[in-house]
Design a protein around this motif. Structure first.
Motif, PDB file in Angstrom:
ATOM      1  N   ALA A 278       0.829  -1.197   0.000  1.00  0.00           N
ATOM      2  CA  ALA A 278       0.000   0.000   0.000  1.00  0.00           C
ATOM      3  C   ALA A 278       0.867   1.252   0.000  1.00  0.00           C
ATOM      4  CB  ALA A 278      -0.907   0.000   1.219  1.00  0.00           C
ATOM      5  N   PHE A 279       1.982   1.194   0.693  1.00  0.00           N
ATOM      6  CA  PHE A 279       2.815   2.389   0.729  1.00  0.00           C
ATOM      7  C   PHE A 279       3.512   2.604  -0.610  1.00  0.00           C
ATOM      8  CE2 PHE A 279       6.033   5.386   2.162  1.00  0.00           C
ATOM      9  CZ  PHE A 279       5.217   6.250   2.871  1.00  0.00           C
ATOM     10  N   LEU A 280       3.947   1.504  -1.227  1.00  0.00           N
ATOM     11  CA  LEU A 280       4.589   1.603  -2.542  1.00  0.00           C
ATOM     12  C   LEU A 280       3.620   2.208  -3.561  1.00  0.00           C
ATOM     13  CD1 LEU A 280       6.374  -1.881  -2.704  1.00  0.00           C
ATOM     14  CD2 LEU A 280       7.430   0.331  -2.229  1.00  0.00           C
ATOM     15  N   ILE A 281       2.360   1.793  -3.460  1.00  0.00           N
ATOM     16  CA  ILE A 281       1.348   2.285  -4.392  1.00  0.00           C
ATOM     17  C   ILE A 281       1.116   3.787  -4.212  1.00  0.00           C
ATOM     18  CG2 ILE A 281      -1.187   2.322  -4.304  1.00  0.00           C
ATOM     19  CD1 ILE A 281      -1.323  -0.337  -5.311  1.00  0.00           C
ATOM     20  N   GLU A 298       4.950   7.416 -10.947  1.00  0.00           N
ATOM     21  CA  GLU A 298       3.708   6.885 -11.499  1.00  0.00           C
ATOM     22  C   GLU A 298       3.938   5.570 -12.223  1.00  0.00           C
ATOM     23  OE1 GLU A 298       1.246   9.583 -13.837  1.00  0.00           O
ATOM     24  OE2 GLU A 298       1.503  11.054 -12.208  1.00  0.00           O
ATOM     25  N   ARG A 299       5.014   5.539 -13.019  1.00  0.00           N
ATOM     26  CA  ARG A 299       5.316   4.287 -13.737  1.00  0.00           C
ATOM     27  C   ARG A 299       5.559   3.144 -12.752  1.00  0.00           C
ATOM     28  NH1 ARG A 299       8.049   7.348 -17.558  1.00  0.00           N
ATOM     29  NH2 ARG A 299       9.992   7.183 -16.421  1.00  0.00           N
ATOM     30  N   PHE A 300       6.238   3.475 -11.664  1.00  0.00           N
ATOM     31  CA  PHE A 300       6.552   2.475 -10.640  1.00  0.00           C
ATOM     32  C   PHE A 300       5.279   1.948  -9.977  1.00  0.00           C
ATOM     33  CE2 PHE A 300       7.368   1.530  -6.142  1.00  0.00           C
ATOM     34  CZ  PHE A 300       8.420   0.632  -6.224  1.00  0.00           C
ATOM     35  N   THR A 301       4.423   2.864  -9.557  1.00  0.00           N
ATOM     36  CA  THR A 301       3.235   2.426  -8.798  1.00  0.00           C
ATOM     37  C   THR A 301       2.274   1.629  -9.677  1.00  0.00           C
ATOM     38  OG1 THR A 301       2.186   4.544  -9.230  1.00  0.00           O
ATOM     39  CG2 THR A 301       3.266   4.305  -7.134  1.00  0.00           C
TER      40      THR A 301
END
Ligand SMILES: Cc1cc2nc3c(=O)[nH]c(=O)nc-3n(C[C@H](O)[C@H](O)[C@H](O)COP(=O)(O)OP(=O)(O)OC[C@H]3O[C@@H](n4cnc5c(N)ncnc54)[C@H](O)[C@@H]3O)c2cc1C
Ligand code: SF4
Ligand code: SF4
Lengths: 443, 466
Positions: A278-281, A298-301
């Motif tokens: 959830a934190f990564l998102i 944004e690309r990461f999440t």
């Protein structure tokens, strides 16, 4: 007085007024909020907390200890978010308000020496630095293996510590030796035909204290046909920093993680701890004002996915038969997996597919267990009340196996079993149970 | 304060600014005022003690359930004490012989409904807020829900009340009786009194047998008129559906834009229809309603195959408010009611008023009982627009009254509609009500500034229209 006004200004600068205005005060979030259910006090409800933050910004009240207390008592479980018809992002408000308070305390020298010390050790030391984390867990391993643990128990040294810490100490998992943890390769190929290319987010706590669960998650991904890469330069997700108002630390970690995973060309980044996922998102929100990082974040999440959902998606159940000796199983949602990552269904589908085991849904499985990061250490009274309610529902199911998807929940449920459960109960991480079911079928 | 603490215990009296702020508002947009203290009595005796003290010192008392009312009913506009019923939330008795349930005021409506349904009994009033609103609040607002057409509103289920008068005396009205004509009907006087007369401390409510089955149906219409005609024709045909809900074009558009559930946005209105009861009756009524829909030119009609399908049909109506709420920072939901036969005319007038004041109004509501919820998406910070919104609502109330309707069907008068009450009741009506208030509450400590405005608004007939 002057200092208080300083904090009010800080909160005014930090808090998103639009977001607070978005709350139409309908109260639909109230029945989902564990701290409100416990006390029926509006100042312990999501609606009340938002109004209190807005009251500070509007200058109706001063941000005194009462304000800080209500914010501290919030579990951050975010059960209130999916319930909200107006789509208020409570998490953003809470995080920003806590950050304002921490920054203010630091700037005005108001942070008690003890808290400053703990924060320094935990946030700047342990979690910002994987090597230090290793050392610390190394100590834990030494402590567990050397007989010191038994000795301290006998000598009742732990009586010196607060009650809650004592209880937690008894349920800490056994740490595997460092050499074993070092041996894991960076790239692990799929078994059989490849279904997806994934990167694995190994986490900090998960990769030390719950190393076994990580190993099992990898085993499952492999069996599901995933080519796996585990970037060595990845760091702790930063959730503990973020939730404790240490935004600067969280931002540092976020950037390191994004960089670490950018280097790999993968379809998904897989997590097996609800809190981390959830934190990564939320990295896109954390870095949205940083021109250099916003888009990368944004690309990461967009790639973050929990392991249970990916297993379902790539057809794990068609490939791998699962069975277990006869037993009743129930599932305790990880709040963040459910409320932020929207991953409530996949774990249930997987559990119901295990032959021989019977799945029973507990009442209010979606209510927080009271662990909430380090909440159970900081707010032991409320956490215990909430855990007691939770175990009431668990006990009704008469399940022998309580499945969780997050290390915090896992330990809390173990504590729950110890305090309010029966001897025949156990708490297991979903990944561990699935591997158990895989192996059991193979025999 | 010291006296309060001594009388009922320090742990249920709160005066810190954080708690006071948390009790300074309710669900009504733009209303907020700080109370001086919050008290959470544990018993009728506690309530008596608090009221005696407040009566003696002329301190305002604002009873508060879950503060979901949309009329400013629980904002402590004159400060004083907010009385919270968190500790008085028990179901005292479910009497299966007399089919009644006795509860304390803080009991959540949904909890009560579940508890009686578990015994095969039914408490029909179901305000959309039932998951959080309290019985005390429902009784004080005379709340209604989706089942109002067939089953009536809260007032139709209140058999007996225990209430504490401002001077601390306990008043008991009614009983577990089907018939009771001894004197003025004080139960009815207290229902809908919005905390301005006394504090309700216990209620006995009527229960009925739980309907055996339920069927759900959704129909789309090309224009509002055919939908409205359908509503009238169904009832003419002697069918009283359990639910008969309407959504106008704008609401459909907003819901679809938000939820993407595949609603057609080129239709003029939709109706959600449900019937409950014995299986053969339900089948017959659903068929009859289906036929009327088609006769009145429904574009399509969908009958639910099973409960899961029914849930998808209900979904659009259920999320209407959520969808509207996400449109803008401030959402104002109003509550005007007209006779059933005037629904189409009323919706048209609402549309015209929206155009005249250049504001976005979407309308949905309980078509079966003429209770409409014109809802405005706006921004409270835009003072110029808020003025137009206020003027538009004044026109909407005037239009409702013109059509033989009323200024509120279920959300109450509170502070928000106090200036309009005289439009509905006339000066004589207001005088009688003030007399009743004086008899109950001679010092005016109960929920001051609610129900009665300092001055009534001047009525301008359909002002903004040209
Ligand atoms: C999203 C939403 C949907 C809604 N839908 C509906 C609907 O479908 N139908 C409907 O009718 N209403 C609806 N409402 C309005 C509201 O929920 C109802 O009026 C409800 O009955 C209020 O209950 P409460 O417990 O929140 O009371 P509160 O708002 O706390 O109080 C309401 C009034 O009752 C008084 N009061 C409360 N308890 C007592 C007591 N024990 N003794 C004396 N006076 C008391 C208060 O002083 C106040 O004047 C809705 C509200 C929202 C926000
Ligand atoms: S549900 Fe959302 S809009 Fe309603 S009170 Fe809670 S936060 Fe506010
Ligand atoms: S995050 Fe959890 S504890 Fe905090 S307000 Fe929301 S529901 Fe309540």
């Amino acid at each position: 007085m002057k200092q208080r006004t300083e904090l009010a200004t800080r909160m005014t600068e930090k808090l998103d007024y639009e977001e607070m205005l978005g709350c139409m005060r309908c109260g639909f979030c109230l029945p989902t909020c564990p701290t409100y259910i416990r006390s029926k006090d509006e100042s312990a409800s999501p609606r009340g907390r938002i109004a209190i933050m807005k009251g500070v910004v509007d200058g109706l009240i001063e941000p005194d200890e009462g304000v800080e207390k209500t914010l501290n008592e919030c579990l951050g479980c975010l059960a209130c978010e999916p319930a909200c018809p107006a789509g208020v992002r409570y998490s953003v408000l809470l995080e920003d308000a806590r950050a304002a308070i921490t920054e203010h305390k630091r700037a005005t020298g108001q942070m008690p020496v003890r808290e400053r010390l703990v924060r320094k050790v935990v946030f700047d030391g342990l979690f910002l630095n994987k090597a230090k984390m290793e050392t610390a867990t190394g100590f834990l391993r030494f402590y567990q293996q050397s007989g010191v643990q038994t000795l301290t128990h006998k000598l009742r040294i732990l009586d010196w510590f607060p009650d809650q810490l004592q209880k937690m100490e008894t349920i800490l998992p056994t740490v595997p030796p460092k050499t074993e943890r070092r041996r894991r390769p960076e790239r692990i190929p799929a078994t059989g035909a490849t279904t997806a290319r994934v990167a694995f987010f190994s986490g900090c706590l998960m990769d030390t204290m719950f190393y076994e669960t990580n190993a099992n998650t990898i085993k499952l991904l492999q069996a599901a046909g995933c080519d796996i890469v585990i970037p060595k330069t990845q760091q702790c997700c930063g959730a503990l920093h973020g939730h404790a108002g240490e935004q600067t630390g969280a931002v540092t970690l976020a950037k390191q993680n994004i960089a670490a995973f950018e280097a790999e060309d993968v379809d998904y980044i897989i997590t097996n701890a609800g809190g981390c996922g959830a934190f990564l998102i939320g990295y896109d929100h954390l870095l949205k004002h940083d021109p250099e990082w916003a888009e990368r974040a944004e690309r990461f999440t967009a790639k973050i996915k929990d392991f249970a959902s990916i297993l379902i998606e790539v057809g794990f159940l068609d490939r791998v038969p699962l069975s277990l000796p006869e037993q009743l199983i129930t599932y305790q949602d990880s709040c963040h997996l459910r409320n932020v990552q929207k991953g409530a269904l996949a774990p249930r589908v997987l559990l119901q597919a295990i032959e021989g085991a019977v799945y029973i849904e507990q009442k209010h499985a979606d209510h927080c267990c009271g662990s909430a990061g380090v909440y159970n250490l900081l707010q032991p009274v409320i956490a215990n009340d909430i855990l007691e309610m939770k175990m009431g529902h668990v006990n009704v199911t008469a399940a022998q196996t309580i499945v969780t998807s997050n290390p915090g929940c896992h330990m809390q449920m173990q504590l729950g079993i110890q305090e309010h459960g029966t001897d025949s109960m156990r708490a297991v991480h979903l990944a561990d149970l699935l591997v158990e079911a895989m192996d059991h079928h193979a025999i | 304060m010291t006296q309060l603490r001594e009388k009922i215990g320090a742990d249920v009296v709160f005066t810190d600014s954080t708690t006071r702020l948390a009790y300074s508002f309710d669900a009504t947009p733009n209303y907020q005022a700080m109370p001086d203290a919050i008290v959470a009595p544990r018993s009728t005796e506690d309530v008596q003690a608090v009221l005696r003290l407040c009566h003696e010192h002329r301190i305002p008392v604002v009873p508060r359930g879950s503060a979901t009312n949309l009329a400013g009913g629980t904002t402590p506009l004159s400060g004083g004490v907010v009385m919270d019923f968190r500790h008085m939330d028990k179901i005292v008795e479910i009497d299966e012989k007399n089919l009644t349930v006795t509860v304390e005021p803080g009991c959540i409506t949904a909890h009560l409904a579940q508890a009686v349904e578990a015994r095969g009994l039914f408490y029909p009033p179901d305000p959309s807020s039932m998951k959080i609103s309290t019985i005390g609040g429902n009784i004080s607002e005379n709340s209604g829900g989706l089942r109002g057409l067939k089953y009536g509103v809260t007032a139709d289920y209140v058999l007996a009340l225990e209430a504490v008068l401002p001077n601390g005396e306990v008043l008991r009205t009614g009983g577990k009786l089907a018939k009771d004509v001894a004197g003025y009907d004080l139960t009815r006087v207290l229902v809908g009194s919005e905390g301005t007369l006394a504090v309700i401390t216990q209620a006995t409510l009527k229960l009925i047998p739980l309907p055996e089955t339920k069927q759900t149906m959704l129909a789309y219409f090309e224009d509002l008129d055919s939908a409205a005609r359908t509503v009238s024709r169904i009832i003419e045909n002697r069918v009283i559906p359990a639910t008969l809900e309407l959504m106008d074009k704008k609401t459909i558009e907003v819901v679809e834009a938000y939820a993407n559930i595949g609603l057609p946005t080129d239709v003029g209105a939709l109706l959600l229809l449900e019937q409950d009861g014995p299986l053969d009756v339900v089948r017959r009524d659903i068929e009859a309603m289906h036929a009327v829909c088609l006769e009145e030119g429904a574009l399509s009609v969908e009958v639910a195959r099973d409960e899961a399908h029914a849930e998808t049909l209900r979904y659009a109506r259920r999320i209407a408010l959520s969808a509207l709420a996400r449109l803008s920072p401030t959402t104002i939901l109003e509550d005007a009611t007209v006779p059933r036969s005037e629904i189409a005319e009323m919706v048209r007038r609402i549309e015209a008023i929206g155009r005249a004041y250049d504001i976005q109004i979407a309308t949905f509501g309980h078509a079966g009982d003429g209770n409409l919820h014109p809802t405005v998406a706006t921004d409270a910070r835009n003072h110029e627009e808020m003025k137009r919104v206020e003027a538009a609502f004044a026109d909407i109330f005037a239009a409702a009254l013109d059509l033989g309707g009323t200024i509120t069907g279920e959300h109450g008068v509170g502070a928000m509609k106090a200036p309009y009450l005289e439009w509905k009741l006339g000066p004589a009506g207001i005088d009688v009500m003030k007399g009743i208030k004086l008899a109950f509450d001679p010092h005016g400590i109960m929920n001051p500034q609610k129900m009665f405005a300092k001055a009534a608004k001047k009525r301008i007939v359909q002002g903004g229209l040209s």
